[in-house]
Enzyme design. Structure first.
Site, PDB file in Angstrom:
ATOM      1  N   HIS A  39       0.770  -1.401  -0.133  1.00 30.75           N
ATOM      2  CA  HIS A  39      -0.117  -0.298  -0.151  1.00 30.75           C
ATOM      3  C   HIS A  39       0.951   1.281   0.111  1.00 30.75           C
ATOM      4  O   HIS A  39       0.274   2.078   0.530  1.00 30.75           O
ATOM      5  CB  HIS A  39      -1.015   0.099   1.046  1.00 30.75           C
ATOM      6  CG  HIS A  39      -2.330  -0.408   1.540  1.00 30.75           C
ATOM      7  ND1 HIS A  39      -3.150  -0.524   0.622  1.00 30.75           N
ATOM      8  CD2 HIS A  39      -2.237  -2.161   1.178  1.00 30.75           C
ATOM      9  CE1 HIS A  39      -3.634  -1.920  -0.237  1.00 30.75           C
ATOM     10  NE2 HIS A  39      -3.918  -2.959   0.704  1.00 30.75           N
ATOM     11  N   ASP A 175       2.112  -3.972  -8.876  1.00 27.18           N
ATOM     12  CA  ASP A 175       1.703  -5.371 -10.171  1.00 27.18           C
ATOM     13  C   ASP A 175       1.423  -5.516 -11.028  1.00 27.18           C
ATOM     14  O   ASP A 175       2.730  -6.383 -11.594  1.00 27.18           O
ATOM     15  CB  ASP A 175       0.067  -5.523  -9.672  1.00 27.18           C
ATOM     16  CG  ASP A 175      -0.368  -5.587  -7.736  1.00 27.18           C
ATOM     17  OD1 ASP A 175       0.303  -5.887  -7.193  1.00 27.18           O
ATOM     18  OD2 ASP A 175      -1.684  -5.856  -7.791  1.00 27.18           O
TER      19      ASP A 175
END
Length: 387
Positions: A39, A175
């Site tokens: 995060h 990602d």
């Protein structure tokens, strides 16, 4: 290497069975694990991921019309649309595909339709980023199929737009970056303020990465993810007003955290600042081969994600606590968006079977649920071949 003769032959045969013709392009992209730095990507932070030996593969052939026909072998579903007609996707995988096509066509003119077949072995919903692997494989394939000559960074930024505009998830680039740029036997060190990367050896000596899948559906991940984006942005906005020198997230230091008035926002930004420091400390620990300290950083990351960022859940906390109770596990933490998914664990290689047996028994006894245990190795990122 994924593109062995056997893989090419098997993939081509699968495509021929579906379309009665041979493919012209095969594009593949791997899933990923994120070692530490969670995060942080959507706030210009630091992360340390690598691609894993699970892939999504998309094969292509041209059509003589402007129709697009895509088969998802794993979902046993079909997407069929006209290149120039409106379309309303009715499932997430179709949103990814349609979003890639539409966003790419905003940048480059696409001429002619195609057939495509999607298949893979990246676990869905377990935190190893099957969605990014799908986007990256498809977008790279389109880039090669239409000979658009987009560079890899441009490709992953287009994939990020798909997440933002078609899935309504304000994700960062972690990602897609890992799926695109990873290198076998290395970890990526990503700096999202500059969108740059370096590599560090993934050699863990006697230890390896083991994932425990909680099999808890991450139903809250999308909405809560967006909440965290807004909360950290609000903290930055307040600090910018208080301290003129703070203009970007990376300008925030530990001494600034207490100045955030909103308690929730203060917790969120504290996680961000300390998680970036943990990534830097992890780099140093790896360089010194201090895996005990490295493992402790993983566990500290989990506690921060649990208590400050509040993206864990009871089942994940239980898996983490059980793992670190074992003498051959140096560290454990939640990985991915949160609210379910997997823990990542640094486990002694000769103890992985014992670890798996212990974790499965403990989880079944506590929750009457099965945890899937997987061991992964680092691999190269996305690749396309033209046949």
């Amino acid at each position: 290497m994924i593109f062995s003769d056997d893989v090419i032959s098997r993939t081509s045969e699968s495509f021929f069975d579906a379309f009665q013709m041979h493919p012209t392009h095969i594009s593949t992209a791997p899933g990923r694990i994120n070692i530490i730095g969670e995060h942080t990507d959507y706030n210009d932070g630091l992360s340390m991921p690598c691609a894993i030996n699970r892939w999504i593969t998309v094969t292509f052939s041209p059509r003589s019309d402007d129709q697009i026909y895509i088969i998802s072998k794993d979902f046993n579903q079909v997407l069929f649309l006209s290149m120039y007609a409106g379309y309303q996707p009715d499932s997430d995988w179709k949103k990814y595909m349609y979003g890639c096509i539409q966003i790419l066509s905003d940048v480059k003119k696409l001429h002619g339709g195609f057939n495509a077949l999607i298949e893979g072995n990246v676990p869905v919903g377990s935190g190893v980023s099957s969605s990014a692997a799908l986007e990256v494989a498809f977008m790279n394939g389109l880039n090669a199929f239409y000979n658009l000559k987009l560079d890899p960074l441009a490709i992953i930024k287009l994939c990020q737009r798909v997440e933002h505009e078609y899935l309504k998830v304000k994700s960062g680039l972690l990602d897609q970056y890992a799926s695109q740029f990873s290198k076998e036997n290395n970890l990526l060190v990503l700096d999202f303020q500059k969108n740059t990367h370096t590599y560090i050896s993934a050699e863990m000596d006697e230890y390896c990465w083991v994932l425990c899948n909680s099999n808890v559906t991450r139903s809250l991940a999308g909405s809560k993810y967006t909440e965290r984006v807004m909360e950290t942005q609000a903290a930055l906005n307040q600090l910018s007003e208080t301290f003129p020198d703070i203009k970007h997230f990376r300008d925030i230091k530990e001494i600034h955290i207490s100045a955030v008035k909103n308690v929730t926002q203060q917790k969120r930004i504290k996680h961000y600042v300390l998680e970036n420091k943990r990534v830097q400390d992890a780099i140093a620990a790896l360089e010194q081969q201090d895996l005990t300290h490295f493992g402790a950083l993983l566990t500290a990351s989990h506690l921060s994600l649990r208590d400050l960022y509040e993206v864990s859940c009871d089942e994940i906390d239980f898996l983490m606590e059980q793992a670190i109770s074992l003498p051959y596990c140096l560290g454990s933490r939640i990985m991915g968006g949160g609210f379910g998914g997997c823990t990542i664990n640094l486990v002694k290689k000769n103890c992985t079977q014992e670890f798996s047996k212990f974790m499965k028994f403990a989880y079944l006894k506590r929750y009457n649920m099965v945890t899937e245990i997987n061991e992964y190795i680092s691999v190269d990122g996305a690749h396309v071949i033209t046949l």
